[in-house]
Design a protein around this motif. Sequence first.
Motif, mmCIF file in Angstrom:
data_model
loop_
_atom_site.group_PDB
_atom_site.id
_atom_site.type_symbol
_atom_site.label_atom_id
_atom_site.label_comp_id
_atom_site.label_asym_id
_atom_site.label_seq_id
_atom_site.Cartn_x
_atom_site.Cartn_y
_atom_site.Cartn_z
ATOM 1 N N ALA A 238 -9.547 53.333 15.607
ATOM 2 C CA ALA A 238 -9.470 54.731 16.052
ATOM 3 C C ALA A 238 -9.081 55.640 14.893
ATOM 4 O O ALA A 238 -9.665 56.715 14.713
ATOM 5 C CB ALA A 238 -8.473 54.874 17.193
ATOM 6 N N ALA B 7 -13.903 55.912 17.221
ATOM 7 C CA ALA B 7 -12.734 56.268 18.029
ATOM 8 C C ALA B 7 -12.870 55.717 19.446
ATOM 9 O O ALA B 7 -11.919 55.149 19.996
ATOM 10 C CB ALA B 7 -12.554 57.787 18.055
ATOM 11 N N VAL C 71 -7.894 58.909 23.635
ATOM 12 C CA VAL C 71 -8.751 58.648 22.479
ATOM 13 C C VAL C 71 -10.212 58.587 22.900
ATOM 14 O O VAL C 71 -11.085 59.151 22.235
ATOM 15 C CB VAL C 71 -8.310 57.360 21.749
ATOM 16 N N GLY D 197 -12.279 52.078 19.319
ATOM 17 C CA GLY D 197 -10.851 51.795 19.210
ATOM 18 C C GLY D 197 -10.162 51.842 20.556
ATOM 19 O O GLY D 197 -9.283 51.027 20.844
ATOM 20 N N HIS E 56 -6.963 48.221 17.190
ATOM 21 C CA HIS E 56 -7.369 49.441 17.889
ATOM 22 C C HIS E 56 -6.877 50.692 17.141
ATOM 23 O O HIS E 56 -7.576 51.695 17.083
ATOM 24 C CB HIS E 56 -6.862 49.437 19.327
#
Length: 144
Positions: A11, A131, A86, A134, A7
Amino acid sequence: MPAGGPHLIIAGAGFLAIAAGLLLFWATAAGIGVAPFGPGARFRLDDLLGFSLRADGILVAVCAVAGFGLVALFRRLGIARFRALVAGLGALVLAIALLQFEMIARAERALGGLVSPAIGLWLVAGGALAAIAGAFVAGRRGGV
């Protein structure tokens, strides 16, 4: 909590793509590139809002820097905050990119195909999607 995982890579790569997209053209008009920070750049939020602040480029840059900060501070934030922040930043950047695509498409129709999206805008949109991905990978894998 582990030091990293897919992740963070996904991201981080997304925010890196967003930052790279800021340095490239977002549109081409009759073969001439139009960058988000270029003087007299067109097809920006400012065209809709009547400003001359280059708001879209600034917002995307702030989101990219904030995204890097979130990736760096992952251990302090925890998985739930990381996911929410995020995903929120990615969604904001994606919304800006989609608005840019729409403005370029309108100009393309009005000018008979002389305007088209350029690589920088595609990188921004793709980075935003990465992103967001992620954030969801972080939730699916429980932060590992």
